[in-house]
Write an enzyme that holds these catalytic residues in place. Sequence first.
Site, PDB file in Angstrom:
ATOM      1  N   GLY A 154       0.799  -1.084   0.099  1.00 28.09           N
ATOM      2  CA  GLY A 154      -0.076  -0.002  -0.015  1.00 28.09           C
ATOM      3  C   GLY A 154       0.956   1.172  -0.183  1.00 28.09           C
ATOM      4  N   CYS A 155       0.163   2.404  -0.150  1.00 28.78           N
ATOM      5  CA  CYS A 155       1.074   3.429  -0.467  1.00 28.78           C
ATOM      6  C   CYS A 155       1.589   4.036   0.978  1.00 28.78           C
ATOM      7  CB  CYS A 155      -0.011   4.791  -0.933  1.00 28.78           C
ATOM      8  SG  CYS A 155      -1.564   4.861  -0.207  1.00 28.78           S
ATOM      9  N   TYR A 156       0.850   4.108   1.965  1.00 31.61           N
ATOM     10  CA  TYR A 156       1.158   4.535   3.276  1.00 31.61           C
ATOM     11  C   TYR A 156       2.169   3.617   3.710  1.00 31.61           C
ATOM     12  CZ  TYR A 156      -2.630   7.617   3.954  1.00 31.61           C
ATOM     13  OH  TYR A 156      -3.849   8.624   3.863  1.00 31.61           O
ATOM     14  N   SER A 159       5.656   4.318   2.291  1.00 32.94           N
ATOM     15  CA  SER A 159       6.275   5.654   2.395  1.00 32.94           C
ATOM     16  C   SER A 159       6.805   5.619   3.898  1.00 32.94           C
ATOM     17  CB  SER A 159       5.406   6.785   2.511  1.00 32.94           C
ATOM     18  OG  SER A 159       4.443   6.489   3.723  1.00 32.94           O
ATOM     19  N   GLU A 317       6.273  10.411  -1.889  1.00 30.43           N
ATOM     20  CA  GLU A 317       6.061   9.335  -2.850  1.00 30.43           C
ATOM     21  C   GLU A 317       4.897   9.791  -3.495  1.00 30.43           C
ATOM     22  OE1 GLU A 317       5.817   5.641  -1.101  1.00 30.43           O
ATOM     23  OE2 GLU A 317       3.602   6.182  -0.851  1.00 30.43           O
TER      24      GLU A 317
END
Lengths: 347, 347, 347, 347
Positions: A154-156, A159, A317
């Site tokens: 996932g995106c979180y 990062s 990102e």
Amino acid sequence: MERIKTAIVGASGYTGQELLRLLLRHPEVELVAATSRQEAGRRIAEVFPRLEGLPGAGLKFIAPDAAEIAATGASAAFLALPHGVAAEMATALLDRHLKVIDLSADFRLRDPAVYREFYGQPHPAPALLEEAVYGLPEVRPEEIARAALVASPGCYPTSIILPLLPLLRDRLVDPATIVANSMSGVSGAGRKGDIALLFCECNESLRAYGVPKHRHLSEIEQELALAAGEAVAITFVPHLVPVQSGIITTTTATLAEGVGGDEIRASLEAAYGEAPFVRLRGEGACPDSKHVTRTNFIDIGWALDPRTGRLILMSAEDNLGKGAGSQAIQSFNLIFGLAPTAGLHFA
Amino acid sequence: MERIKTAIVGASGYTGQELLRLLLRHPEVELVAATSRQEAGRRIAEVFPRLEGLPGAGLKFIAPDAAEIAATGASAAFLALPHGVAAEMATALLDRHLKVIDLSADFRLRDPAVYREFYGQPHPAPALLEEAVYGLPEVRPEEIARAALVASPGCYPTSIILPLLPLLRDRLVDPATIVANSMSGVSGAGRKGDIALLFCECNESLRAYGVPKHRHLSEIEQELALAAGEAVAITFVPHLVPVQSGIITTTTATLAEGVGGDEIRASLEAAYGEAPFVRLRGEGACPDSKHVTRTNFIDIGWALDPRTGRLILMSAEDNLGKGAGSQAIQSFNLIFGLAPTAGLHFA
Amino acid sequence: MERIKTAIVGASGYTGQELLRLLLRHPEVELVAATSRQEAGRRIAEVFPRLEGLPGAGLKFIAPDAAEIAATGASAAFLALPHGVAAEMATALLDRHLKVIDLSADFRLRDPAVYREFYGQPHPAPALLEEAVYGLPEVRPEEIARAALVASPGCYPTSIILPLLPLLRDRLVDPATIVANSMSGVSGAGRKGDIALLFCECNESLRAYGVPKHRHLSEIEQELALAAGEAVAITFVPHLVPVQSGIITTTTATLAEGVGGDEIRASLEAAYGEAPFVRLRGEGACPDSKHVTRTNFIDIGWALDPRTGRLILMSAEDNLGKGAGSQAIQSFNLIFGLAPTAGLHFA
Amino acid sequence: MERIKTAIVGASGYTGQELLRLLLRHPEVELVAATSRQEAGRRIAEVFPRLEGLPGAGLKFIAPDAAEIAATGASAAFLALPHGVAAEMATALLDRHLKVIDLSADFRLRDPAVYREFYGQPHPAPALLEEAVYGLPEVRPEEIARAALVASPGCYPTSIILPLLPLLRDRLVDPATIVANSMSGVSGAGRKGDIALLFCECNESLRAYGVPKHRHLSEIEQELALAAGEAVAITFVPHLVPVQSGIITTTTATLAEGVGGDEIRASLEAAYGEAPFVRLRGEGACPDSKHVTRTNFIDIGWALDPRTGRLILMSAEDNLGKGAGSQAIQSFNLIFGLAPTAGLHFA
């Protein structure tokens, strides 16, 4: 060389759109199927007019059906589907010998009990969990290269995990003190007719959400624990802010005894000095999301706070890029033995 | 009743504009002077066309001069000046028996050595430091009411201090574990021709800045220490996000042994149950900046994270409102014995 | 094949940044010089951190000097300079046998008297006006291919001229009735520390400007007149709206007697059916700027209004792309005999 | 004096929210009912947290029912309902002797045939058309004062009609040459879960829509014709741009023979010199939407274009304010004999 026949399953959301944008231009890919229950029968460029003129943008969306996808001769499929639905499709495509890069949460967790805790339902395909590889290409490139099923992060998590991982592995910060605050663009919430996502609700608005136990915590802690060699529980607070895409994360943690800027830099450089998509911006640098949008980069900066003994780690990102679509392609490149940057050029 | 003759010194920045907006409509105020070196000679409404039509908007800016301001018969002056410059003007106006509400940092710190450390220069008027009152109206209303010189707090400090103060006073969180992440609208950076503040630089951009030692840390820690009864050092990370105005702050801290949601709520309600400008949104609520912009409200929500033993405190305010202009007027109302909400109506 | 050594003169503004973005990735280009008085000595990627990682982004800005530019062996130079300054540099570089693609207004007008009228000063190099080619690649590709000096059009003119040109040539609309309303993103105003361009001034703001006689009118009317075979005077109203980049233009004109949708479509298709960067979206389509940003496309739609006998022409382009940088590269490709789309891929 | 008991029917959209914001603070109004099918049973401040703390914000939404509304003792009702639905409710409330200020399109047209043409259905209550007054308070204050049913104008019409009306009446422009281009903030499209209105679809997007025959054309032309004393057909192109609220309109028309700036100014000043909510910004001024948002002002500027003989008329208003909610309150004030500016203060 023949191009790799590839499908995108669930291609009408924002992540699907990013995959389309990239795969239609990927020099080693031939897009043979794009599915969307809603848009079936319409041309890609009709749904996403921006893509008009790209070779392949005349392809028509089809309804998601594993047999039909396999019949196109696809060797690989990206799944940009809701969790639960993704597992079912993955199973069906793996049965048909496609490589599957799943962008949902379905195969990111090793422990089905944790899945149940965070997603509120039994895991739909627990047998596949062992086979799936958590797809951080900077972390486990060889495993990804051999995988039939990649669980793209996932995106979180991306990062948060990438900057922290080497530091935990090298025991430079105290895992019990980690606090991560992320700010995400609105595209991360998906392309659906939800009042809360209207322009007039998000514009000129800043807010936290999903506290204290966002679903992504589960995969974050799993990966941090693997690096730290011990269980890790962190505090994670996501915030919604009015940009199209982009995530910045600020993570703080107490430095281990005697650790200074040199150790931090050395650890990050050892981990990412050669990584083509990690830009170490250096101590004192505060990465700006506008420099990474529409790329597969994650930019990392940091600062030491001697007054409190804490490290401040900052990353930026694109939530649809390194946080979703382009990172999945990075795994795809590994699986098919392509150049790491194939199809991921930027500017 | 006669209205209170009032001056704004430094009225052409964003805080000045907010003071103009509010004071031109304040029922007990007569604006007699607005200064701006740059705009001297122009009508207020010429510089800020939005205000055209408000009674008093025809007043012309004058150059900043204490004697000239005093000659207007002003009883009070708001200073929206850069630090350093503010101290000089404050001294001159106090000599002329005006009440001074200073929105700069010049009188917020009790210790001139801390000023020197954070602002990089000796304090310009150390003798006044003892006299000045740090102007958080919810915290020390009586002192403000008696003050000749109010040091009105900064935007970040207000958003961090107000939620934390009762909890530190009641020893509900561990002061050594405080981490505050703030996201601020661009108006907080001022109205100046700086490339970094251009639309095209801030739009679609998210970034931290000012790490690890933002100047506002000094006043934050001073006030937290007073509440905690011990020195407090926190980590504070401000972020710039693309909204006009508004700040949200997410503060985490480890809960003291045995403290739960009931104690947190009780402490906040005891402190702010009667406060007209603090809206306790409750446990689980994530305040949204869009609900406080152009008001003097600070909204507070919180969540407990039993997995880590931390409290997540969330606040939202307008950086130009409760974080600057309207909060200064709240102090003004106290000084002149007006209703707390005079001139601060909203909607 | 050896790559074409190329310079960008004035590379630190928004158009310069777009040229850098594109030319650093252009497969036939080797960037040998980038000038900026302000940024001389700094690496490209230091000034534009987004570009970090692109081959060539380590090049250092130099001060603008024709001799020094020529000494790099450059065969071509793009000028993204203010008008007046551009003419001087163009002269010096032409003397040194570079091909010059000038993005300023200096060589767009054929008549020095018109230049003087609209730019308020005598033309700085009238002798070159005859030699210069107004660089609309869809309109005069052969002339551009042979040119030593291309005057690349402004962003508003491109968006107005391209849709109108065939219709005027084919006498389908009445040239005396043309009204063009454009809405432009803020990057069109340049990268300079001007209060009016601050985020807080442009955000949540809509306004016309430059009425009734914007400088670009001069080149618009010149090109329209050439197509119409008679003098043309139009009304043009530009508006500033809060997007990063992108222009949409809505042009209305009275249809000539008996002209209907078929004639309009036929005229546009005859002109642009084969043009790789003109996307005719069709009757009834309203082009959206978000589908053309960061591309060299201009999207065109139209509607007939039988109630008033008018045609409504709508276009969308990126003011930094088809309206500036990428269009200049389109001319460059013509000059050097490259594929029309070289370096202009998108997505 | 007793306050006027007032209801808002359809109070959960953006116009409803603006009416709530204003009426809860209107000194002569007591809000006794707010309806919303969707939000029935919830407190106003729960649905619109921004309003928390305003007296009256604790009122609960009820389902829309004329009998129930009348039972609250309401003397007046604002209808912010979809067209068609509004007519039915208006009829029922007029029967119960409430004054009705309808913000829908249902009673704006005098001719039911035009309604049918533009709204695609027979008029739901043609008998009331004669009784209804088109509610432009600057144009027909006496009629509004006597009306039981006010048809409050749409946002686009207000921005186009007000500047043009005196000029047509005074025969200063040619009615056959009118072209109006409007740019509207997204709130004008309503508060509904529509993909096209998502933040990620509207942000960084500019586009025309509704060409060539937007529904509002019907009321615009009706009112312009009344002023001109002849039928008027104009071209109107609305555009959607990424601001929360605010409309700017640029209207061009050919000046009548011999008309110059003096006549234009005199005509506008004669019409609006005393109008408290029309700010004539003067020749050469380009009104900015940011100066009128959240107010009842319409700002008007203009320029003459001697090259083409056209007038360029520019206006700015808030689509939810002068274009909807606050303008409706202006009519309400007339009906109840209140001060024109009651409840409409701004800043």
